[in-house]
Design a protein around this motif. Sequence first.
Motif, PDB file in Angstrom:
ATOM      1  N   VAL A  25       0.844  -1.196   0.000  1.00 46.40           N
ATOM      2  CA  VAL A  25       0.000   0.000   0.000  1.00 46.40           C
ATOM      3  C   VAL A  25       0.879   1.246   0.000  1.00 46.40           C
ATOM      4  O   VAL A  25       1.762   1.383   0.850  1.00 46.40           O
ATOM      5  N   SER A  26       0.631   2.150  -0.944  1.00 49.80           N
ATOM      6  CA  SER A  26       1.245   3.477  -0.928  1.00 49.80           C
ATOM      7  C   SER A  26       0.258   4.439  -0.289  1.00 49.80           C
ATOM      8  O   SER A  26      -0.932   4.403  -0.594  1.00 49.80           O
ATOM      9  N   PHE A  27       0.753   5.292   0.567  1.00 48.89           N
ATOM     10  CA  PHE A  27      -0.081   6.225   1.326  1.00 48.89           C
ATOM     11  C   PHE A  27       0.437   7.637   1.047  1.00 48.89           C
ATOM     12  O   PHE A  27       1.599   7.934   1.286  1.00 48.89           O
ATOM     13  N   TYR A  28      -0.435   8.499   0.522  1.00 52.02           N
ATOM     14  CA  TYR A  28      -0.072   9.863   0.153  1.00 52.02           C
ATOM     15  C   TYR A  28      -0.861  10.864   0.980  1.00 52.02           C
ATOM     16  O   TYR A  28      -2.034  10.653   1.279  1.00 52.02           O
ATOM     17  N   ARG A  29      -0.207  11.989   1.286  1.00 51.91           N
ATOM     18  CA  ARG A  29      -0.869  13.102   1.958  1.00 51.91           C
ATOM     19  C   ARG A  29      -0.564  14.365   1.153  1.00 51.91           C
ATOM     20  O   ARG A  29       0.597  14.709   0.941  1.00 51.91           O
ATOM     21  N   PHE A  30      -1.632  15.025   0.686  1.00 47.73           N
ATOM     22  CA  PHE A  30      -1.512  16.249  -0.102  1.00 47.73           C
ATOM     23  C   PHE A  30      -1.967  17.414   0.775  1.00 47.73           C
ATOM     24  O   PHE A  30      -3.127  17.472   1.168  1.00 47.73           O
ATOM     25  N   ARG A  31      -1.057  18.352   1.061  1.00 46.77           N
ATOM     26  CA  ARG A  31      -1.385  19.515   1.894  1.00 46.77           C
ATOM     27  C   ARG A  31      -1.363  20.763   1.003  1.00 46.77           C
ATOM     28  O   ARG A  31      -0.331  21.130   0.453  1.00 46.77           O
ATOM     29  N   SER A 142      -2.407  -5.756  -5.839  1.00 44.56           N
ATOM     30  CA  SER A 142      -2.338  -7.211  -5.775  1.00 44.56           C
ATOM     31  C   SER A 142      -2.103  -7.723  -7.195  1.00 44.56           C
ATOM     32  O   SER A 142      -2.612  -7.144  -8.151  1.00 44.56           O
ATOM     33  N   TYR A 143      -1.369  -8.806  -7.319  1.00 42.12           N
ATOM     34  CA  TYR A 143      -1.181  -9.442  -8.626  1.00 42.12           C
ATOM     35  C   TYR A 143      -2.252 -10.482  -8.907  1.00 42.12           C
ATOM     36  O   TYR A 143      -2.226 -11.117  -9.955  1.00 42.12           O
ATOM     37  N   THR A 144      -3.198 -10.676  -7.980  1.00 43.68           N
ATOM     38  CA  THR A 144      -4.175 -11.752  -8.166  1.00 43.68           C
ATOM     39  C   THR A 144      -5.612 -11.282  -8.367  1.00 43.68           C
ATOM     40  O   THR A 144      -6.334 -11.872  -9.158  1.00 43.68           O
ATOM     41  N   SER A 145      -6.056 -10.222  -7.647  1.00 45.10           N
ATOM     42  CA  SER A 145      -7.451  -9.791  -7.783  1.00 45.10           C
ATOM     43  C   SER A 145      -7.688  -8.451  -7.087  1.00 45.10           C
ATOM     44  O   SER A 145      -6.911  -8.060  -6.208  1.00 45.10           O
ATOM     45  N   VAL A 146      -8.771  -7.792  -7.472  1.00 48.27           N
ATOM     46  CA  VAL A 146      -9.185  -6.573  -6.773  1.00 48.27           C
ATOM     47  C   VAL A 146      -9.530  -6.909  -5.325  1.00 48.27           C
ATOM     48  O   VAL A 146      -9.210  -6.151  -4.410  1.00 48.27           O
ATOM     49  N   GLU A 147     -10.165  -8.045  -5.119  1.00 46.74           N
ATOM     50  CA  GLU A 147     -10.518  -8.467  -3.751  1.00 46.74           C
ATOM     51  C   GLU A 147      -9.263  -8.565  -2.877  1.00 46.74           C
ATOM     52  O   GLU A 147      -9.275  -8.134  -1.718  1.00 46.74           O
ATOM     53  N   ASN A 152      -5.465  -6.332   1.126  1.00 48.66           N
ATOM     54  CA  ASN A 152      -4.162  -5.745   1.471  1.00 48.66           C
ATOM     55  C   ASN A 152      -4.346  -4.373   2.120  1.00 48.66           C
ATOM     56  O   ASN A 152      -3.664  -4.043   3.096  1.00 48.66           O
ATOM     57  N   LEU A 153      -5.273  -3.591   1.595  1.00 52.25           N
ATOM     58  CA  LEU A 153      -5.561  -2.275   2.171  1.00 52.25           C
ATOM     59  C   LEU A 153      -6.073  -2.425   3.601  1.00 52.25           C
ATOM     60  O   LEU A 153      -5.606  -1.743   4.523  1.00 52.25           O
ATOM     61  N   LYS A 154      -6.993  -3.341   3.791  1.00 47.61           N
ATOM     62  CA  LYS A 154      -7.588  -3.560   5.115  1.00 47.61           C
ATOM     63  C   LYS A 154      -6.550  -4.082   6.117  1.00 47.61           C
ATOM     64  O   LYS A 154      -6.504  -3.641   7.268  1.00 47.61           O
TER      65      LYS A 154
END
Length: 185
Positions: A25-31, A142-147, A152-154
Amino acid sequence: MQPGYHRVMLQNNKIWVEQTATERVSFYRFRYTRSSDGQIIVDLGSTVQNCSTSEDAEVSKVGDRILEGKLHSRKRFWGGPKDVPLFFVIEFDKPMQSLNSWKKGVFEARNVTTAYGDSLAIAAQFPGLKAGDVVQMKIAVSYTSVENARNNLKQECANWNFEDVKKQTQDSWNRWLGRIDVKGG
């Protein structure tokens, strides 16, 4: 720049962009430093350092904060499979008003719910931001599915506390780096 953390100022629009990550997971913060209409652009059809191209991208808006889709990594110079699908989930901490799309650098459509094709870019719209406002975005893959990207996000980045994720990433870096024992003059 620090391990697990990167920060840049987008000079033209005076926006601070910070990035940290977990394994998937990449996490970005835009200020935003001045009032403006926010637009966060995600390029789904680029070439990655002359190593591969992203083609046949698909993205769907599944809520006012979530996008899901996939793209295909092809034309890799190092070999391997000819076609590697990459599934993703993009989540924002604020509702986007709309989603716009471009193909091959040309504006295609405003307020789309789905977009697909080669050289695809999308832009989430956040109008009426004030100086000091923050918009955060997470992209899970994920290389396997959106699910599995959702999972991974969760599992890796369930909350919106950027500083906690940054600290966890830096702690992990330090644990791995701490395994190295340097001796000598």
